[in-house]
Design an enzyme around this catalytic site. Sequence first.
Site, PDB file in Angstrom:
ATOM      1  N   SER A 175      -6.021   3.623   4.239  1.00 26.59           N
ATOM      2  CA  SER A 175      -5.498   2.786   3.159  1.00 26.59           C
ATOM      3  C   SER A 175      -6.623   2.133   2.361  1.00 26.59           C
ATOM      4  O   SER A 175      -6.511   0.978   1.935  1.00 26.59           O
ATOM      5  CB  SER A 175      -4.558   1.708   3.723  1.00 26.59           C
ATOM      6  N   LYS A 196       3.219   6.398   5.255  1.00 22.64           N
ATOM      7  CA  LYS A 196       2.237   5.443   4.728  1.00 22.64           C
ATOM      8  C   LYS A 196       2.674   4.021   5.057  1.00 22.64           C
ATOM      9  O   LYS A 196       3.852   3.674   4.894  1.00 22.64           O
ATOM     10  CB  LYS A 196       2.093   5.599   3.203  1.00 22.64           C
ATOM     11  N   SER A 245       0.785  -1.242   0.000  1.00 25.83           N
ATOM     12  CA  SER A 245       0.000   0.000   0.000  1.00 25.83           C
ATOM     13  C   SER A 245       0.814   1.287   0.000  1.00 25.83           C
ATOM     14  O   SER A 245       0.238   2.375  -0.116  1.00 25.83           O
ATOM     15  CB  SER A 245      -0.964   0.011   1.195  1.00 25.83           C
ATOM     16  N   LYS A 299       0.271   3.873  -2.731  1.00 26.28           N
ATOM     17  CA  LYS A 299      -0.717   4.951  -2.691  1.00 26.28           C
ATOM     18  C   LYS A 299      -0.084   6.336  -2.564  1.00 26.28           C
ATOM     19  O   LYS A 299      -0.759   7.347  -2.790  1.00 26.28           O
ATOM     20  CB  LYS A 299      -1.710   4.689  -1.568  1.00 26.28           C
TER      21      LYS A 299
END
Length: 478
Positions: free
Chosen positions: A128, A244, A70, A73
Amino acid sequence: MKKLWKKAGALLLAACTALGLAGAVPASAEEAVSWPTGPQVSSPCAIVMEANTGTVLYEKNADEVSYPASITKIMTALVALENSALDDIVTFSATAVYENEGDTSHIARDLDEQMTMEQCLYGMMLESANECAWAIGEHVGGGDCQAFVDMMNAKAQELGCTNTHFNNPNGLPDTSHVTTCRDMALISRAAIQNSTFRKITGTVKYTIPPTNKHATETPLNNHHQMISAYKGNRYLYDSCIGGKTGYTDAAGSTLVTFAERDGMLLICVVMRSQSTHYQDTTALFDYCFSNYRMYNVAQNETRYAGADQAGTSLFGQAEPFAELDPQAEIILPVNAAFQDTETAVSYDRASGSVAGTLIYSYGGKQVGTADVLTTGANGMTYDFGKTDGSSVSQGSAEEETEADSDSGDSGASETKQRHGRGLVKKILLIVVIVIAAAFVLWFLYNNIRRMIRKKRRRNGKYKVIKENRKWRKRRRRR
């Protein structure tokens, strides 16, 4: 006269050396260089980059290809921010809702639900949410998420990524969806320089208001444990400003974290970690903040400042022809001095008010850059690159830039770039030539005056005595 010209030549070389034209190199580069040794971390791949300078302070297998999960992103957010407005209305398609929720990474959006781009970005970065990432991709890609993925890959190339290929906007498992720690650091550096991204990634809590499909608010919590206590406060880090998280069985734990202290903005990327990603990131941040420090170039550079000052005084002006970018910084180990750095001149970014760029290195590693900015001060400019005799022109650098921009012909851009590239050398060469000429004239003047005095003493002394009144009286008496 031969001795005189030898002295003038020596003075010219001395002036060149003093002005830094030969580069600033430590007497013994090997003795001067001392890089600190980084800590041992458990994560197989890791990197720490200082965002303002782009300098890599630590790396471990930074170019090994891995699955990003993720942290993908971050790129999705960057491309979306550059190609859409925050108040755009995003509509969730069936593909976004039913094929991209994943196991837990979603916020339960419904078919045809509508949210603003800003709300989607918060849902994607804090929780997320995979469906938010896909909906963003479809919206920015004009209804085609593959078009958006193509934009992601083009952006990666633009940023200098060499081992990255994206196949979706959310990081769900895909064997050809890969990147490296170094490439993710480059992507993250570009993202954190976007003020909206920085605000979103540093938000701990956010609330999505009721939508056309949800009558109640949707609360969001940042899952990054170094900035948010949503999952506990064990890993909270005072200097953390965002980041993140990412995880899949194939990728392991991936983590991008931003931290800022003492003028340093650090990006830490760890990949393929098995539950030590927070401990490793903390150790790497502590190491970098303790062993490195930032230097403002304009406030510490004395090797080129002297040249600017001399040039302006010689031309009778109060302001310099050029100056160093007052915001430019470099990063060095705490046991190194600013004057230990070496410099080189680049013209890759020369355009408009940027005449060139000083590239600073220490121990063979680039540690920062500083643009040389023209100020628009009037004065004689010498184009030493010309050989047709028309090397002298009157006017300001600002006037030359305006003339180039207004010409409108196909050669204007090339001419503008050529003038910009030569401006730094012109300024320094003008100063050197004037200083050397002044010394040569001074030596010539003193030498000629000395020769005249010797001749007078040799030929004129007795003649003067013979012609005075006392001498004439003595002759008549005889």
